[in-house]
Design a protein around this motif. Structure first.
Motif, PDB file in Angstrom:
ATOM      1  N   THR A  97      -0.804  -0.266  -1.954  1.00 38.01           N
ATOM      2  CA  THR A  97      -0.027   1.101  -1.571  1.00 38.01           C
ATOM      3  C   THR A  97      -1.236   2.216  -1.897  1.00 38.01           C
ATOM      4  OG1 THR A  97       1.851   0.222  -3.060  1.00 38.01           O
ATOM      5  CG2 THR A  97       1.703   2.723  -3.025  1.00 38.01           C
TER       6      THR A  97
ATOM      7  N   THR B 119       0.768   0.785   6.478  1.00 38.01           N
ATOM      8  CA  THR B 119       1.901   1.398   6.175  1.00 38.01           C
ATOM      9  C   THR B 119       2.883   0.573   6.177  1.00 38.01           C
ATOM     10  OG1 THR B 119       0.629   3.653   6.434  1.00 38.01           O
ATOM     11  CG2 THR B 119       3.129   3.415   6.420  1.00 38.01           C
TER      12      THR B 119
ATOM     13  N   VAL C  93       5.354  -1.004   3.346  1.00 34.39           N
ATOM     14  CA  VAL C  93       6.688  -0.605   3.205  1.00 34.39           C
ATOM     15  C   VAL C  93       7.826  -2.059   3.273  1.00 34.39           C
ATOM     16  CG1 VAL C  93       8.676   0.304   4.471  1.00 34.39           C
ATOM     17  CG2 VAL C  93       6.794   1.367   4.366  1.00 34.39           C
TER      18      VAL C  93
ATOM     19  N   ILE D 112       9.033   1.832  -2.217  1.00 36.47           N
ATOM     20  CA  ILE D 112       7.752   2.420  -1.798  1.00 36.47           C
ATOM     21  C   ILE D 112       7.538   3.918  -2.293  1.00 36.47           C
ATOM     22  CG2 ILE D 112       8.706   3.409   0.277  1.00 36.47           C
ATOM     23  CD1 ILE D 112       5.154   1.784  -0.369  1.00 36.47           C
TER      24      ILE D 112
END
Length: 286
Positions: free
Chosen positions: A33, A193, A197, A204
């Protein structure tokens, strides 16, 4: 400022900022993340410049696509490496071996060759990496984690070498180096990304809430770091730029010790110093 000194200064500044970027990614705890946050911020940071840089020539879009895909490969390996090992272990391996990969690839793709002195420096740096990468864990679990982290660090080094060559080729084909920087980062965030996700599945938003501060700092530093490196790629050989930029291993080791409380040890301190000496020898032989 002399033409030979400018790339050195650009690369050293890039080295400091790339080390800081990876420190923020590792410090966040959730490496995937955190890396996504950094990538998004890097994309947003170049968005205001998009209308003001020359449009990439049609024949260069394939070069941009190659660079984007190689950067995705690099990011995925980087996340795995940082997740499994200390910054002070994996960062010198992934960044220190990158000049060797770059030098080999540049021969075939860019028709660039190192001098005898540069080759000696590269060999010295590679030997230092072998010493540095020897596991320090005292338990079987620690040694297993070190080995896993090193495998991913080696793959990350491969990614760094590949993107150095791919980006050099693309940047030199652009009407302005900043054109490549802008368009690379406009697409670069997509891969990591999508993976984040999918991996975080509905969490998220919560994960990003914990990472946004480090993401902003790391993303801005990352943009500065790579912008400087891309400009340097247009001034001198790709292997030389990569080698100088990888003096970041020393800065990463210091940041890991100061902010992440990672043990480093005398052997790795000596190996990191030898590594930096080999990389600087590459520049001296230019």
């Amino acid at each position: 400022m002399s033409e030979s000194l400018l790339p050195v200064i650009l690369c050293l500044l890039s080295a400091v900022t790339v080390a800081a970027t990876n420190m923020f990614v590792k410090r966040g705890g959730d490496v995937l993340t955190a890396r996504m946050a950094v990538a998004i911020v890097m994309g947003l940071s170049v968005l205001p410049f998009a209308p003001f840089v020359p449009t990439p020539p049609p024949e260069t879009w394939s070069l941009i696509l190659i660079s984007v895909v190689v950067h995705w490969f690099y990011q995925f390996c980087l996340v795995r490496a940082l997740h499994r090992g200390d910054l002070s272990l994996v960062f010198p391996v992934m960044r220190g071996l990158a000049p060797l990969v770059t030098a080999c690839a540049a021969i075939f793709v860019l028709n660039e060759y190192l001098t005898v002195i540069q080759s000696a420096g590269l060999l010295l740096a590679s030997l230092a990496i072998i010493v540095f990468a020897l596991p320090t864990g005292q338990t079987a679990t620690a040694r297993k984690l070190d080995r896993s982290a090193l495998v991913w660090a080696l793959l990350t080094a491969l990614g760094v070498g590949m993107y150095a060559v791919a980006d050099t080729r693309a940047a030199r084909a652009m009407p302005d180096p900043m054109t490549f920087v802008v368009w690379l980062f406009l697409f670069d965030w997509i891969g990591v990304t999508v993976v984040a996700v999918i991996q975080r599945r509905g969490q998220i938003g919560e994960a990003m809430a914990r990472q946004w501060k480090g993401g902003i700092a790391g993303g801005m530093l990352g943009t500065i770091s790579y912008g400087l490196a891309i400009y340097a790629y247009t001034l001198t050989d790709a292997a030389v730029v990569t080698a100088l930029r990888e003096t970041s291993v020393v800065f990463a080791a210091a940041l890991g010790a100061m902010f992440l409380k990672e043990g480093f040890g005398y052997r790795r301190i000596i190996a990191a110093a030898i590594l930096s000496g080999g990389l600087l020898l590459m520049q001296a032989g230019a």
